[in-house]
Design a protein around this motif. Structure first.
Motif: not given
Length: 251
Positions: A65-72, A222-223, A228-231, A243-251
């Motif tokens: 996943p692209d960290v620069n994708d603000g919807s993620l 969070t928005m 971003t905050t690293e885990l 393989n990744w689990l992602i949460i994103r803002a609905k488009k």
């Protein structure tokens, strides 16, 4: 004159609608979409990350996943990666497309996402779940089923991970007793039985282990469009996550 009035009225309605859409976009970018809390259970602290309204839970394979994708809003490793450092553990589904993975007895459960609903299920119905995911453009990945119906199953964590004792950081995908979904990570190092017992104490009804160790790197915001905050810190093996689990803002 009447025609001119109608044209002016339609123009005003269009301007109002366009401004409303812009305001909605602005609100989305300033709205907290991922709730992040640090809570305690059984003497340890846990980071609990819960998606709010206006988000969706997905999985992804192949390209990180692209960290620069603000919807993620969140990205963490999901399934294990094989010894060849390219193959995903277990057959998996991304947006309705089935991808073959290598078989492994440690994958005792799986996550199924269909029509926006997240389920954590045992491996004995994996074929049914794959059929459902492919038929409805859903998502699926396989992992260790460490909490089933509120009962801890630390024995389902692979022995190679348990042998890393005394302490490591753990992370899990969790369905709570109230039906809500969360990604939960230990804020400090624990024994595996402590972590599993702790998430049960926090209300886990079902939970899947998420790949950690040197695959532990992940992040959240969070928005939409926020910082971003690293885990977990980056390791050399971070580049081999598959393989990744992602949460994103609905488009």
């Amino acid at each position: 004159m009447r025609i001119n009035f109608l044209i002016m009225l339609l123009a005003a309605m269009c301007t109002t609608a366009c401004n409303t859409l812009k305001n909605m976009d602005s609100t989305l970018n300033n709205q907290q979409l991922l709730a992040v809390d640090t809570v305690s259970a059984l003497g340890h602290r846990y980071i609990v990350m819960k998606p709010k309204a206006g988000t969706e839970v997905l999985s992804q394979s192949g390209t990180a996943p692209d960290v620069n994708d603000g919807s993620l809003l969140l990205s963490v490793a999901a399934a294990f990666t094989g010894d060849d450092l390219t193959t995903v553990c277990g057959d998996h589904v991304v947006a309705g497309t089935l991808h073959k993975g290598y078989a492994d007895v440690t994958t005792t459960g799986h996550m199924l996402i269909v029509d926006g609903k997240v389920k954590i299920l045992p491996s004995d119905i994996i074929r049914q779940s794959i059929k459902s995911a492919t038929a409805h453009r859903g998502y699926l990945f396989q992992q260790c089923y460490i909490v089933e119906n509120g009962v801890a199953h630390v024995d389902r964590i692979p022995q190679a991970i348990i042998d890393r004792r005394p302490h490591i950081i753990f992370r899990a995908a969790v369905l709570m007793a109230d039906g809500s979904f969360a990604v939960v990570q230990g804020a400090d190092e624990q024994y595996p039985e402590e972590f599993v017992a702790g998430i049960v104490q926090l209300g886990a009804r079902d939970a899947l282990y998420l790949d950690m160790g040197t695959w532990a790197y992940g992040w959240y915001r969070t928005m939409a469009g926020g910082t971003t905050t690293e885990l977990a810190k980056r390791y050399d093996n971070t580049r081999f996550q598959s393989n990744w689990l992602i949460i994103r803002a609905k488009k």
